[in-house]
Design a protein around this motif. Structure first.
Motif, PDB file in Angstrom:
ATOM      1  N   PRO A   2       0.819  -1.205   0.000  1.00 18.12           N
ATOM      2  CA  PRO A   2       0.000   0.000   0.000  1.00 18.12           C
ATOM      3  C   PRO A   2       0.860   1.266   0.000  1.00 18.12           C
ATOM      4  O   PRO A   2       2.007   1.260   0.454  1.00 18.12           O
ATOM      5  CB  PRO A   2      -0.803  -0.097   1.292  1.00 18.12           C
ATOM      6  N   LYS A   3       0.274   2.332  -0.516  1.00 18.01           N
ATOM      7  CA  LYS A   3       0.944   3.630  -0.537  1.00 18.01           C
ATOM      8  C   LYS A   3       1.200   4.086   0.902  1.00 18.01           C
ATOM      9  O   LYS A   3       0.336   3.922   1.767  1.00 18.01           O
ATOM     10  CB  LYS A   3       0.052   4.627  -1.279  1.00 18.01           C
ATOM     11  N   PRO A   4       2.372   4.676   1.184  1.00 17.65           N
ATOM     12  CA  PRO A   4       2.655   5.150   2.552  1.00 17.65           C
ATOM     13  C   PRO A   4       1.640   6.188   3.017  1.00 17.65           C
ATOM     14  O   PRO A   4       1.031   6.893   2.211  1.00 17.65           O
ATOM     15  CB  PRO A   4       4.044   5.772   2.431  1.00 17.65           C
ATOM     16  N   VAL A   5       1.490   6.277   4.319  1.00 14.66           N
ATOM     17  CA  VAL A   5       0.608   7.261   4.947  1.00 14.66           C
ATOM     18  C   VAL A   5       1.479   8.164   5.811  1.00 14.66           C
ATOM     19  O   VAL A   5       2.195   7.691   6.694  1.00 14.66           O
ATOM     20  CB  VAL A   5      -0.472   6.587   5.822  1.00 14.66           C
ATOM     21  N   HIS A   6       1.421   9.471   5.523  1.00 12.06           N
ATOM     22  CA  HIS A   6       2.168  10.449   6.316  1.00 12.06           C
ATOM     23  C   HIS A   6       1.193  11.204   7.212  1.00 12.06           C
ATOM     24  O   HIS A   6       0.265  11.847   6.732  1.00 12.06           O
ATOM     25  CB  HIS A   6       2.923  11.428   5.408  1.00 12.06           C
ATOM     26  N   ILE A   7       1.414  11.102   8.522  1.00  9.34           N
ATOM     27  CA  ILE A   7       0.552  11.731   9.520  1.00  9.34           C
ATOM     28  C   ILE A   7       1.249  12.960  10.079  1.00  9.34           C
ATOM     29  O   ILE A   7       2.423  12.909  10.437  1.00  9.34           O
ATOM     30  CB  ILE A   7       0.239  10.750  10.671  1.00  9.34           C
ATOM     31  N   LEU A   8       0.508  14.057  10.172  1.00  9.34           N
ATOM     32  CA  LEU A   8       0.975  15.244  10.887  1.00  9.34           C
ATOM     33  C   LEU A   8       0.333  15.216  12.264  1.00  9.34           C
ATOM     34  O   LEU A   8      -0.897  15.164  12.382  1.00  9.34           O
ATOM     35  CB  LEU A   8       0.572  16.521  10.148  1.00  9.34           C
ATOM     36  N   ALA A  72       0.038  16.599   4.534  1.00 10.32           N
ATOM     37  CA  ALA A  72      -0.173  15.353   5.282  1.00 10.32           C
ATOM     38  C   ALA A  72      -1.328  14.554   4.693  1.00 10.32           C
ATOM     39  O   ALA A  72      -2.286  15.109   4.166  1.00 10.32           O
ATOM     40  CB  ALA A  72      -0.455  15.668   6.750  1.00 10.32           C
ATOM     41  N   ASP A  73      -1.222  13.242   4.823  1.00 15.10           N
ATOM     42  CA  ASP A  73      -2.313  12.354   4.430  1.00 15.10           C
ATOM     43  C   ASP A  73      -3.395  12.300   5.514  1.00 15.10           C
ATOM     44  O   ASP A  73      -4.555  12.028   5.219  1.00 15.10           O
ATOM     45  CB  ASP A  73      -1.794  10.941   4.182  1.00 15.10           C
ATOM     46  N   ALA A  74      -2.975  12.513   6.764  1.00 17.44           N
ATOM     47  CA  ALA A  74      -3.888  12.400   7.901  1.00 17.44           C
ATOM     48  C   ALA A  74      -3.335  13.229   9.051  1.00 17.44           C
ATOM     49  O   ALA A  74      -2.160  13.615   9.038  1.00 17.44           O
ATOM     50  CB  ALA A  74      -4.036  10.939   8.321  1.00 17.44           C
ATOM     51  N   ALA A 176      -6.015   2.143  12.946  1.00 20.10           N
ATOM     52  CA  ALA A 176      -7.325   2.560  12.454  1.00 20.10           C
ATOM     53  C   ALA A 176      -7.203   3.812  11.590  1.00 20.10           C
ATOM     54  O   ALA A 176      -7.872   3.921  10.555  1.00 20.10           O
ATOM     55  CB  ALA A 176      -8.271   2.808  13.629  1.00 20.10           C
ATOM     56  N   LEU A 177      -6.347   4.755  11.984  1.00 19.17           N
ATOM     57  CA  LEU A 177      -6.157   5.973  11.198  1.00 19.17           C
ATOM     58  C   LEU A 177      -5.542   5.650   9.837  1.00 19.17           C
ATOM     59  O   LEU A 177      -5.981   6.173   8.811  1.00 19.17           O
ATOM     60  CB  LEU A 177      -5.292   6.978  11.956  1.00 19.17           C
ATOM     61  N   ALA A 178      -4.558   4.764   9.812  1.00 15.73           N
ATOM     62  CA  ALA A 178      -3.940   4.379   8.539  1.00 15.73           C
ATOM     63  C   ALA A 178      -4.961   3.687   7.632  1.00 15.73           C
ATOM     64  O   ALA A 178      -5.050   3.988   6.438  1.00 15.73           O
ATOM     65  CB  ALA A 178      -2.741   3.474   8.789  1.00 15.73           C
ATOM     66  N   ALA A 179      -5.735   2.766   8.194  1.00 18.68           N
ATOM     67  CA  ALA A 179      -6.744   2.063   7.396  1.00 18.68           C
ATOM     68  C   ALA A 179      -7.816   3.028   6.890  1.00 18.68           C
ATOM     69  O   ALA A 179      -8.241   2.945   5.729  1.00 18.68           O
ATOM     70  CB  ALA A 179      -7.386   0.946   8.232  1.00 18.68           C
ATOM     71  N   TRP A 180      -8.240   3.959   7.722  1.00 18.95           N
ATOM     72  CA  TRP A 180      -9.255   4.937   7.349  1.00 18.95           C
ATOM     73  C   TRP A 180      -8.733   5.848   6.231  1.00 18.95           C
ATOM     74  O   TRP A 180      -9.440   6.154   5.281  1.00 18.95           O
ATOM     75  CB  TRP A 180      -9.642   5.720   8.592  1.00 18.95           C
ATOM     76  N   THR A 181      -7.470   6.252   6.357  1.00 16.22           N
ATOM     77  CA  THR A 181      -6.852   7.102   5.337  1.00 16.22           C
ATOM     78  C   THR A 181      -6.814   6.377   4.000  1.00 16.22           C
ATOM     79  O   THR A 181      -7.181   6.941   2.957  1.00 16.22           O
ATOM     80  CB  THR A 181      -5.426   7.503   5.768  1.00 16.22           C
ATOM     81  N   ARG A 182      -6.398   5.127   4.017  1.00 12.21           N
ATOM     82  CA  ARG A 182      -6.330   4.352   2.767  1.00 12.21           C
ATOM     83  C   ARG A 182      -7.729   4.122   2.194  1.00 12.21           C
ATOM     84  O   ARG A 182      -7.917   4.176   0.978  1.00 12.21           O
ATOM     85  CB  ARG A 182      -5.596   3.044   3.025  1.00 12.21           C
ATOM     86  N   ARG A 183      -8.680   3.893   3.055  1.00 13.54           N
ATOM     87  CA  ARG A 183     -10.064   3.705   2.590  1.00 13.54           C
ATOM     88  C   ARG A 183     -10.590   4.980   1.929  1.00 13.54           C
ATOM     89  O   ARG A 183     -11.212   4.930   0.865  1.00 13.54           O
ATOM     90  CB  ARG A 183     -10.940   3.303   3.753  1.00 13.54           C
ATOM     91  N   LEU A 184     -10.338   6.131   2.551  1.00 10.61           N
ATOM     92  CA  LEU A 184     -10.792   7.402   1.985  1.00 10.61           C
ATOM     93  C   LEU A 184     -10.068   7.724   0.672  1.00 10.61           C
ATOM     94  O   LEU A 184     -10.626   8.419  -0.169  1.00 10.61           O
ATOM     95  CB  LEU A 184     -10.608   8.536   2.988  1.00 10.61           C
TER      96      LEU A 184
END
Length: 191
Positions: A2-8, A72-74, A176-184
């Motif tokens: 999966p594409k990386p998720v960058h959180i601020l 940021a992604d999230a 959960a935040l990573a999964a939610w970000t990818r889902r969105l």
């Protein structure tokens, strides 16, 4: 992969030894694979002033914050609870970008956590923050919720998290935040 998720991530407290800054710092150790966390200090953001905004430019510290939110992604917000609500410094930090062109909070996945010395953690502050998300059109993670009561018993004198159960709650919230970000983002197979 999966594409990386960058959180601020940012804490709604200016205190150097804040439990919420410590909670945010502890999150580094519980990041899922493929997720990064950039911690942001909101202490340089000036008080919101519509006259300044009407002059046509955001103050440089505000513009920097807006740019980091947009990149940021999230978002991960660690909030204390002051007087049954959101701390003024956190609300102030949110108010500036809410008026930015492009609306950087719009559609942004966000997770909230908080620590307090009280017996209820930060339940009321988190509830009020979720009300703010409605106007911002930010998309909060609904479950799990992470409220750390009696925080003085969960961190050592240097601000390090000592309670493994809280650590596991952080891990679950970040997953959960990573999964939610990818889902969105519309990624297939995202939880």
């Amino acid at each position: 992969m999966p594409k990386p998720v960058h959180i601020l991530g940012f804490a709604g407290s200016l205190r150097k030894q804040s439990y919420n800054r410590s909670l945010l710092a502890a999150a580094e150790a519980y990041l899922p694979e493929g997720v990064t966390l950039e911690q942001y200090d909101i202490s340089h953001i000036p008080l919101f002033n519509q006259d300044v905004l009407d002059s046509g430019e955001f103050p440089e510290p505000v513009q920097r914050f807006i740019d980091r939110i947009a990149a940021a992604d999230a978002l991960l917000i660690a909030t204390p609870e002051y007087n049954y609500s959101v701390p003024g410094v956190l609300k102030n930090a949110i108010d500036w970008p809410s008026r930015a062109p492009g609306r950087p909070f719009n559609g942004k996945p966000v997770a909230v956590m908080g620590a307090s010395d009280g017996p209820w953690g930060t339940i009321r502050a988190q509830l009020h923050l979720r009300q703010v998300f409605v106007f911002l059109n930010a998309f909060p993670v609904q479950q799990p919720q992470l409220m750390v009561p009696k925080a003085g018993e969960k961190f050592d004198a240097e601000g390090r998290l000592t309670d493994e159960a809280v650590g596991e709650q952080i891990r679950a919230l970040l997953a959960a935040l990573a999964a939610w970000t990818r889902r969105l983002r519309g990624e297939t197979g995202a939880g």
